[in-house]
Design an enzyme around this catalytic site. Structure first.
Site, PDB file in Angstrom:
ATOM      1  N   HIS A 124       0.905  -0.851  -0.087  1.00  0.00           N
ATOM      2  CA  HIS A 124       0.020  -0.108   0.461  1.00  0.00           C
ATOM      3  C   HIS A 124       1.082   0.948  -0.083  1.00  0.00           C
ATOM      4  O   HIS A 124       2.069   1.349   0.760  1.00  0.00           O
ATOM      5  CB  HIS A 124      -0.859   0.124   1.253  1.00  0.00           C
ATOM      6  CG  HIS A 124      -2.232   1.223   1.294  1.00  0.00           C
ATOM      7  ND1 HIS A 124      -1.309   2.280   1.089  1.00  0.00           N
ATOM      8  CD2 HIS A 124      -3.006   1.111   0.670  1.00  0.00           C
ATOM      9  CE1 HIS A 124      -3.103   2.996   1.170  1.00  0.00           C
ATOM     10  NE2 HIS A 124      -3.758   1.711   0.843  1.00  0.00           N
ATOM     11  N   GLU A 126       0.423   4.464   1.061  1.00  0.00           N
ATOM     12  CA  GLU A 126       1.114   5.121   2.781  1.00  0.00           C
ATOM     13  C   GLU A 126       2.003   4.448   3.309  1.00  0.00           C
ATOM     14  O   GLU A 126       2.634   4.434   3.918  1.00  0.00           O
ATOM     15  CB  GLU A 126      -0.595   4.776   3.372  1.00  0.00           C
ATOM     16  CG  GLU A 126      -0.339   5.326   5.231  1.00  0.00           C
ATOM     17  CD  GLU A 126      -1.466   5.090   5.471  1.00  0.00           C
ATOM     18  OE1 GLU A 126      -2.423   5.293   5.254  1.00  0.00           O
ATOM     19  OE2 GLU A 126      -1.079   4.857   6.413  1.00  0.00           O
ATOM     20  N   SER A 224      -8.154   0.682   0.501  1.00  0.00           N
ATOM     21  CA  SER A 224      -8.063   0.100   2.057  1.00  0.00           C
ATOM     22  C   SER A 224      -9.161   0.243   3.289  1.00  0.00           C
ATOM     23  O   SER A 224      -9.733  -0.728   3.264  1.00  0.00           O
ATOM     24  CB  SER A 224      -6.892   0.464   2.544  1.00  0.00           C
ATOM     25  OG  SER A 224      -6.535  -0.317   3.746  1.00  0.00           O
TER      26      SER A 224
END
Ligand code: SF4
Length: 315
Positions: A124, A126, A224
């Site tokens: 992901h 982030e 997410s």
């Protein structure tokens, strides 16, 4: 069939800000404006921004030297800023301030001698950004099995940080497992899972406790926070589906359903949920009742290079 509609749902303040940044950049600099990665994880949003002049790229190397590039709401590692500087790109950073907070925590706690245990999903954006801020002093923990068994060196001080959009229930279990394994682990004073994630999960929990037979989460598969909302229902034994838009609805899902719960992830525009509700009327929905569990009034300031005084709000 009754529809129970979660509130809060859909855009959070960070997504609202990121989308507005792209719109304003196109107005201010003209098209095309390059955006590194999907600005937020929603196909509808990305398509609409493409139509008005955004060009989405995977890496800085695809942006012509000297052009404007916007970094997505999920944030980036410091090396991505360095690359952009190296190509003389004009960077506008749309990282959500709450993601940025976690990134800064990673850098600060490493400086203070901690090894970071980051709870999050590999790959992901982030998470990639947080890993990049920790200069190698970080171990990613994806689930409870890894919390119990993943090889982690001997460190004196451990700090647990998390991705902002995780399931609160799962994260608590993982932190408990880490505490059982390592004795003491520290956490920052404020939590990393953001207000919007918490509020949207709380609303789904409330809908489940009111007795919905089916949960529809409107959001893209790579979102997410939207995926976690479906899990919140699953843990409570409520059948649920993540749908991108109304065309994903399957008539076979509604046999015997008296109450359907509907919500939208933090990167889902309200208008997509509206279309889903409209379509549900074809499957027998009559009443729509709001399930209100919180009020949201978070606001984030836009970057100064786009405007000095415009604010946007989410929720
Ligand atoms: Fe920011 Fe939370 Fe929205 Fe992510 S979900 S953009 S962290 S407010």
């Amino acid at each position: 069939m009754k529809v129970l509609l979660a509130n809060p749902r859909c855009y959070c303040a960070g997504v609202q800000r990121a989308v507005r940044i792209v719109e304003l950049a196109i107005e201010r600099f003209g098209k095309p404006v390059y955006v590194r990665k999907e600005i937020v994880h929603n196909r509808f949003v990305v398509n609409r921004l493409e139509e008005i002049g955004a060009v989405f790229v995977e890496e800085n190397s695809e942006v012509p030297a000297g052009e404007v590039v916007i970094f997505s709401a999920h944030g980036v590692a410091p090396v991505v800023f360095d690359e952009a500087n190296g190509r003389s790109l004009k960077v506008i950073d749309a990282t959500c301030p709450l993601v940025n907070k976690v990134h800064q925590e990673a850098a600060r706690y490493v400086e203070q001698g901690y090894h970071i245990l980051l709870i999050g999903r590999a790959g992901h954006e982030e998470v990639n950004g947080t890993l990049g801020h920790a200069a190698g002093n970080i171990t990613l923990i994806e689930d409870i099995d890894q919390a119990r068994t993943k090889e982690i060196g001997a460190y004196q001080k451990l700090m647990v940080l998390t991705q902002t959009t995780l399931s609160l229930d799962d994260t608590e279990e993982i932190v408990t497992a880490l505490r059982e394994r390592f004795g003491s682990v520290d956490q920052p004073p404020g939590k990393d899972i953001c207000y919007a994630t918490q509020n949207r999960q709380d609303a789904v929990k409330e809908m489940c406790s009111r007795g919905i037979d089916l949960l529809l989460v409107v959001g893209s598969p790579n979102s997410s926070n939207a995926a976690r909302l479906t899990e919140v229902g699953r843990v409570r034994k409520v059948r649920g589906f993540l749908i991108d838009n109304e065309t994903d609805l399957n008539p076979g899902w509604f046999a015997g359903v008296q109450t359907v719960g509907v919500t939208g992830g933090a990167s889902t525009p309200e208008e997509v949920v509206d279309k889903v509700i409209e379509r549900l009327r074809d499957f027998g929905a009559t009443d729509v009742e709001i399930c209100q569990t919180a009020e949201e009034n978070t606001v984030f300031r836009l970057p100064d290079e786009l405007t000095r005084d415009e604010l946007v709000s989410g929720g």
